[in-house]
Design an enzyme around this catalytic site. Structure first.
Site, short mmCIF file in Angstrom:
data_model
loop_
_atom_site.label_atom_id
_atom_site.label_comp_id
_atom_site.label_asym_id
_atom_site.label_seq_id
_atom_site.Cartn_x
_atom_site.Cartn_y
_atom_site.Cartn_z
N GLU A 1 56.61 6.61 -4.34
CA GLU A 1 56.70 5.29 -4.93
C GLU A 1 57.36 5.34 -6.31
OE1 GLU A 1 56.18 2.66 -3.24
OE2 GLU A 1 55.35 3.76 -1.54
N ASP B 1 61.95 10.06 -0.56
CA ASP B 1 61.33 11.32 -0.12
C ASP B 1 61.96 12.50 -0.85
OD1 ASP B 1 59.76 9.92 1.66
OD2 ASP B 1 61.03 10.33 3.39
#
Length: 485
Positions: free
Chosen positions: A135, A203
């Site tokens: 995030e 990611d």
């Protein structure tokens, strides 16, 4: 799901759904350079404005967990990751929403929300950190703003409309995706592909951050794999899988990337498991007997090193049931093992207040504050114990300092309001309550309370001048907030 109120979110959503209202919306905006479709994305300063507005709305509508101990833990974990992240351009704020669904989301201004359900499914601190790092990457890489820019090229909707629908999408995926679909009919496939590209980039940056921060990089593919397997055939996947799709190639990509980093053995985090125990005991919406059963069953499968965390969880259950003798035996033993542990200090403070012995809590907290004088958990508990001892003047001094250092914590303002009530200082009580209202975007009521406080203050006094100055500040904040509509 968030209620539809007359707010940035609701009005932006309405614009997204009703193209005929777009010109009126565009004319009402009072922010420079936001413009219309395809005119570029938001600046960092504008993102901060949107982030602050949306956070205030969430405080008013979402079940945010205002728990000082959990907030301290999440904040510490989050900033450990931020310190090792690249391209950080904004401050970061981490908070928890009481929701058993697995989800996390980030939005403008460096705000990162974690659902309490994440703790129930993550098996280690590194797994939780992998979600937080992901995030953080969404924020540092400005994915929300970039998605808006991409959509603006494909849609007649304004940046403001897209901001509203995208903010709704990350917090309430089904409603948000519907809004985006309405605003960008016929172009969803491109949006999905763009989102998946963002997910892979998050990611990639997230794993790099995990490694630099000293966490287990394999935790990300491990958590993703377990999540995908668990909900592979579910008719209703958790919100996290709606906004963070997990196709097989994404899981494979994270697994391959993790192998390129040094493989380090990370010991179990006692603090993580203490936080998890606190959530099971207080925020999982289960009965006391069920919580105790969970602690008993889980302990049998866990490392002996984690025994204190299960003991702590049991102590909280007893404490909340006012079974003070059982809680006291456990907590005193834990405190002797680690006298600086914030989880134990917080629980013991509540225990002593429950036992009508707040002076013992104050004595304990004063010792701890000597080594960490500005720790929020210690400060807020100390203020609370002073209130319990009816030392209201001293309590106000502690809580004034706390609210100055941590102005966005409603706990401090609530306790300060209580202290002023006990002292009979109605004007200061109104001012403290006004700050809570402002944090929840209830601007008019906040201004009304400060106006009443000013009328109660001595004419021409410094206190009245302070109230009047705060009224001016709130009016500016309110106008800025309303300009987003």
């Amino acid at each position: 799901m968030l209620k539809r109120t007359r707010s940035l979110l609701a009005l932006s959503l309405a614009v997204a759904l009703t193209t005929s209202s777009l010109p009126a919306m565009a004319n009402s905006l009072n922010l420079p350079d936001i413009g219309t479709a395809a005119s570029g994305t938001l600046t960092i300063d504008q993102e901060l404005v949107y982030g602050d507005a949306y956070m205030r709305m969430l405080r008013n509508q979402a079940p945010i967990v205002n728990d000082p101990v959990l907030n301290e833990y999440i904040d510490s974990l989050g900033h450990r990751l931020v310190a090792n992240a690249d391209d950080v351009k904004t401050p970061f704020t981490f908070f928890m929403i009481r929701d058993r669904n697995i989800n996390a989301f980030a939005f403008f201004g460096g705000y990162v929300a974690l659902h309490s359900g994440l703790f129930l499914h993550a098996q280690s601190e590194s797994e939780l950190a992998s979600v937080v790092a992901h995030e953080i990457a969404h924020v540092t890489q400005r994915h929300l703003a970039r998605s808006m820019e991409e959509q603006a090229r494909r849609s007649p909707a304004t940046i403001a409309a897209l901001a509203g629908s995208l903010l709704l999408a990350i917090a309430s995926p089904e409603a948000g995706m519907a809004a985006i679909t309405a605003a960008t009919a016929g172009n969803m496939q491109g949006q999905i592909n763009y989102t998946r590209s963002n997910e892979k980039e998050a990611d990639r940056f997230g794993i790099a951050t995990l490694s630099k921060a000293g966490f287990d990089v394999n935790a990300m593919p491990k958590f993703f794999t377990r999540l995908a397997d668990e909900y592979r055939y579910a008719s209703t996947p958790p919100p996290m899988l709606l906004t963070h799709p997990l196709p097989a190639d994404r899981i494979t990509d994270t697994r391959v990337r993790a192998q390129n980093y040094p493989q380090t053995r990370v010991p179990e985090s006692v603090d993580y498991h203490l936080a998890k125990a606190r959530i099971v005991a207080r925020y999982a919406n289960i009965k006391a007997a069920s919580a105790l059963d969970w602690f008993n069953r889980t302990e049998k499968k866990s490392s002996p090193a984690l025994k204190p965390t299960f003991q702590y969880g049991r102590a909280l259950v007893h404490l909340d049931n006012r079974e003070f003798d059982q809680a006291k035996t456990i907590l005193l033993d834990l405190y002797q093992q680690d006298k600086n542990n914030l989880f134990y200090l917080d629980a013991l403070s509540d225990l002593y207040i429950g036992l009508k012995m707040p002076e013992k809590a104050s004595e304990m907290l004063e010792k701890a504050l000597k080594s960490t004088p500005k720790n929020p958990v210690l400060m807020i508990n100390y203020g609370n114990t002073l209130l319990a001892q009816e030392k209201y003047e001293q309590a106000t001094r502690v809580l004034q300092r706390y609210s100055h250092d941590f102005p966005n914590d409603v706990n401090g303002w609530h306790l300060l309001s209580e202290a002023y009530t006990k002292l009979g200082q109605s004007d200061e009580e109104l001012a403290a309550r006004a700050e809570i209202l402002a944090l929840r975007a209830n601007w008019n009521k906040a201004i009304q309370y400060y106006t009443q406080a000013s009328q109660l203050a001595e004419l021409g006094s410094l206190k009245q001048a302070r109230y009047d100055a705060r009224i001016d500040q709130l009016m500016v904040q309110r106008d800025r907030f309303m300009a987003l509509q």
